[in-house]
Design an enzyme around this catalytic site. Structure first.
Site, PDB file in Angstrom:
ATOM      1  N   ASN A 150     102.749  68.091  60.173  1.00  0.00           N
ATOM      2  CA  ASN A 150     102.499  69.281  59.356  1.00  0.00           C
ATOM      3  C   ASN A 150     103.307  69.212  58.066  1.00  0.00           C
ATOM      4  O   ASN A 150     104.404  68.664  58.047  1.00  0.00           O
ATOM      5  CB  ASN A 150     102.897  70.549  60.144  1.00  0.00           C
ATOM      6  CG  ASN A 150     102.001  71.721  59.817  1.00  0.00           C
ATOM      7  OD1 ASN A 150     100.822  71.697  60.128  1.00  0.00           O
ATOM      8  ND2 ASN A 150     102.532  72.726  59.174  1.00  0.00           N
TER       9      ASN A 150
ATOM     10  N   HIS B 168      86.758  77.714  66.878  1.00  0.00           N
ATOM     11  CA  HIS B 168      86.468  78.916  66.084  1.00  0.00           C
ATOM     12  C   HIS B 168      85.064  78.906  65.483  1.00  0.00           C
ATOM     13  O   HIS B 168      84.790  79.616  64.522  1.00  0.00           O
ATOM     14  CB  HIS B 168      87.526  79.081  64.974  1.00  0.00           C
ATOM     15  CG  HIS B 168      88.889  79.404  65.508  1.00  0.00           C
ATOM     16  ND1 HIS B 168      90.044  79.316  64.760  1.00  0.00           N
ATOM     17  CD2 HIS B 168      89.288  79.822  66.744  1.00  0.00           C
ATOM     18  CE1 HIS B 168      91.090  79.660  65.513  1.00  0.00           C
ATOM     19  NE2 HIS B 168      90.658  79.962  66.714  1.00  0.00           N
TER      20      HIS B 168
ATOM     21  N   CYS C  87      67.384  87.834  60.403  1.00  0.00           N
ATOM     22  CA  CYS C  87      66.769  87.307  61.617  1.00  0.00           C
ATOM     23  C   CYS C  87      65.303  87.726  61.599  1.00  0.00           C
ATOM     24  O   CYS C  87      64.999  88.921  61.476  1.00  0.00           O
ATOM     25  CB  CYS C  87      67.486  87.897  62.829  1.00  0.00           C
ATOM     26  SG  CYS C  87      66.673  87.505  64.382  1.00  0.00           S
TER      27      CYS C  87
ATOM     28  N   GLY D  23      98.371  69.962  61.117  1.00  0.00           N
ATOM     29  CA  GLY D  23      97.917  70.858  60.045  1.00  0.00           C
ATOM     30  C   GLY D  23      97.579  72.258  60.500  1.00  0.00           C
ATOM     31  O   GLY D  23      96.644  72.864  59.989  1.00  0.00           O
TER      32      GLY D  23
ATOM     33  N   CYS E 253      72.346  85.811  65.039  1.00  0.00           N
ATOM     34  CA  CYS E 253      71.841  87.152  64.751  1.00  0.00           C
ATOM     35  C   CYS E 253      72.942  88.147  65.088  1.00  0.00           C
ATOM     36  O   CYS E 253      73.522  88.091  66.169  1.00  0.00           O
ATOM     37  CB  CYS E 253      70.592  87.417  65.592  1.00  0.00           C
ATOM     38  SG  CYS E 253      70.008  89.103  65.401  1.00  0.00           S
TER      39      CYS E 253
ATOM     40  N   GLN F 142      90.348  73.995  65.045  1.00  0.00           N
ATOM     41  CA  GLN F 142      90.184  75.421  64.721  1.00  0.00           C
ATOM     42  C   GLN F 142      89.343  75.559  63.459  1.00  0.00           C
ATOM     43  O   GLN F 142      89.019  76.657  63.052  1.00  0.00           O
ATOM     44  CB  GLN F 142      91.556  76.058  64.476  1.00  0.00           C
ATOM     45  CG  GLN F 142      92.476  76.017  65.665  1.00  0.00           C
ATOM     46  CD  GLN F 142      93.908  76.359  65.272  1.00  0.00           C
ATOM     47  OE1 GLN F 142      94.297  77.525  65.252  1.00  0.00           O
ATOM     48  NE2 GLN F 142      94.684  75.361  64.935  1.00  0.00           N
TER      49      GLN F 142
HETATM   50  P1  OAD Z   1      97.068  78.024  58.463  1.00  0.00           P
HETATM   51  O1  OAD Z   1      96.725  78.274  57.043  1.00  0.00           O
HETATM   52  O2  OAD Z   1      97.659  79.148  59.227  1.00  0.00           O
HETATM   53  O3  OAD Z   1      98.070  76.800  58.560  1.00  0.00           O
HETATM   54  C1  OAD Z   1      97.813  75.585  57.909  1.00  0.00           C
HETATM   55  C2  OAD Z   1      99.028  74.682  58.105  1.00  0.00           C
HETATM   56  O4  OAD Z   1      98.734  73.426  57.516  1.00  0.00           O
HETATM   57  C3  OAD Z   1     100.312  75.197  57.431  1.00  0.00           C
HETATM   58  O5  OAD Z   1     101.386  75.130  58.364  1.00  0.00           O
HETATM   59  C4  OAD Z   1     100.544  74.210  56.268  1.00  0.00           C
HETATM   60  O6  OAD Z   1     101.919  73.966  56.034  1.00  0.00           O
HETATM   61  C5  OAD Z   1      99.867  72.966  56.813  1.00  0.00           C
HETATM   62  N1  OAD Z   1      99.369  72.031  55.778  1.00  0.00           N
HETATM   63  C6  OAD Z   1      98.897  72.289  54.534  1.00  0.00           C
HETATM   64  N2  OAD Z   1      98.495  71.155  53.934  1.00  0.00           N
HETATM   65  C7  OAD Z   1      98.727  70.144  54.806  1.00  0.00           C
HETATM   66  C8  OAD Z   1      98.523  68.731  54.774  1.00  0.00           C
HETATM   67  N3  OAD Z   1      98.010  68.108  53.712  1.00  0.00           N
HETATM   68  N4  OAD Z   1      98.880  68.020  55.864  1.00  0.00           N
HETATM   69  C9  OAD Z   1      99.423  68.616  56.954  1.00  0.00           C
HETATM   70  N5  OAD Z   1      99.635  69.941  57.038  1.00  0.00           N
HETATM   71  C10 OAD Z   1      99.283  70.706  55.991  1.00  0.00           C
HETATM   72  O7  OAD Z   1      95.745  77.469  59.164  1.00  0.00           O
HETATM   73  P2  OAD Z   1      95.422  77.381  60.725  1.00  0.00           P
HETATM   74  O8  OAD Z   1      96.639  77.078  61.503  1.00  0.00           O
HETATM   75  O9  OAD Z   1      94.263  76.484  60.862  1.00  0.00           O
HETATM   76  O10 OAD Z   1      90.980  81.593  62.270  1.00  0.00           O
HETATM   77  O11 OAD Z   1      94.965  78.856  61.030  1.00  0.00           O
HETATM   78  C11 OAD Z   1      94.506  79.169  62.314  1.00  0.00           C
HETATM   79  C12 OAD Z   1      93.389  80.164  62.227  1.00  0.00           C
HETATM   80  O12 OAD Z   1      93.805  81.297  61.454  1.00  0.00           O
HETATM   81  C13 OAD Z   1      92.144  79.681  61.497  1.00  0.00           C
HETATM   82  O13 OAD Z   1      91.290  78.919  62.307  1.00  0.00           O
HETATM   83  C14 OAD Z   1      91.503  80.963  61.087  1.00  0.00           C
HETATM   84  C15 OAD Z   1      92.722  81.704  60.573  1.00  0.00           C
HETATM   85  O14 OAD Z   1      92.625  83.088  60.595  1.00  0.00           O
HETATM   86  C16 OAD Z   1      89.759  82.122  62.255  1.00  0.00           C
HETATM   87  O15 OAD Z   1      89.076  82.149  61.248  1.00  0.00           O
HETATM   88  C17 OAD Z   1      89.329  82.659  63.567  1.00  0.00           C
END
Ligand code: OAD
Length: 248
Positions: free
Chosen positions: A210, A119, A144, A184, A127, A101
């Site tokens: 996680n 993502h 653009c 993560g 553009c 993601q």
């Molecule tokens: P989040 O910020 O929602 O979650 C990150 C997770 O990583 C949390 O559960 C933390 O506890 C965990 N974490 C932090 N440090 C860590 C480490 N060193 N090792 C293992 N785990 C760790 O991020 P995403 O799940 O990626 O979307 O969020 C999903 C989407 O929401 C993103 O791609 C973005 C956001 O809005 C878009 O931009 C479309």
């Protein structure tokens, strides 16, 4: 670090693996996650002002500047032990598809090749006005050259569809894998948050790595609470590298 014997056995026998990653895997490279209470991007910035097409229409410069700042941070960051372990896993495990993601490009810089970016990628542009060819962009000025419109980052914003090919590849791989890793990610953003369920419904073993518990934690077959940059290298070493050393 010791892993359960049954898990080691399942991983050694697995033919198809999928690893879904989220912002947590890049946290040890110094990049902010989204939802961590004090440090997450969405605890400091409002997504509706920065990550929607409406926000961009209202104030393109503001949004462009925010993404330029994140792009610079991503370029200054280095892949960490977690990214490198997944690249190593790809070389040693029979079939691994990495589904991320993240838009930061760190998996590619770590050497992962068989992967899909659900993502988008913050280092690419599109553009905003129409489907103009990407070789005619004035990146420096965010314009653009074909139509004079603004350039937007090639990432998925709230309310937008995911790239169809990437999503279909991820779904097919999840539904056909023996082992699904969720690494993560807070497991709250769909459709990525649904992939583990597709894997489990089709008989896969689901493993979560996680730092903190998520909605997936009580439902996963194995849940390892801790840093991806510590757990993943230990796992790859024990399952694949150690095994190769023994066989030699
Ligand atoms: P989040 O910020 O929602 O979650 C990150 C997770 O990583 C949390 O559960 C933390 O506890 C965990 N974490 C932090 N440090 C860590 C480490 N060193 N090792 C293992 N785990 C760790 O991020 P995403 O799940 O990626 O979307 O969020 C999903 C989407 O929401 C993103 O791609 C973005 C956001 O809005 C878009 O931009 C479309």
């Amino acid at each position: 670090m010791n892993f359960p014997a049954l898990l080691i056995e399942q991983l050694r026998r697995a033919q198809n693996l999928v690893a879904l990653t989220g912002a947590g895997i890049s946290a040890e490279s110094g990049l902010s996650t989204f939802r961590d209470a004090q440090t997450g991007l969405w605890s400091k910035f409002r997504p509706e002002e920065l990550a929607t097409a409406e926000a961009f229409e209202r104030d393109p410069k503001f949004v462009q500047d925010w993404y330029a700042w994140r792009r610079e941070n991503a370029l200054e960051a280095q892949p960490n032990a977690g990214h490198l372990a997944l690249a190593e896993m790809e070389k040693r495990a029979p079939e691994l598809l990495l589904v991320t993601q993240n838009v930061d490009g760190l998996h590619v810089r770590a050497g992962s090749k068989r992967m899909v970016e659900l993502h988008g990628n913050i280092h690419r542009f599109r553009c905003f006005e129409s489907d103009c060819p990407s070789d005619n962009f004035d990146i420096e000025n965010g314009r653009c050259r074909s139509c004079g419109g603004h350039l937007r980052p090639d990432v998925v914003w709230f309310g937008e569809m995911l790239p169809t090919d990437a999503l279909e590849t991820a779904i097919t791989a999840a539904e056909n894998c023996d082992v699904f890793f969720s690494i993560g990610t807070s497991s709250v953003v769909y459709p990525a948050a649904d992939l583990w369920r597709r894997a489990k419904d089709n008989g896969a073993t689901v493993i979560e790595i996680n730092k903190d518990p998520t909605p997936l934690t009580p439902l996963a077959d194995y849940s390892f609470l801790g840093k991806a940059g510590e757990i993943l290298p230990a796992l790859v070493d024990q399952i694949w590298i150690h095994q190769t050393k023994r066989a030699n």
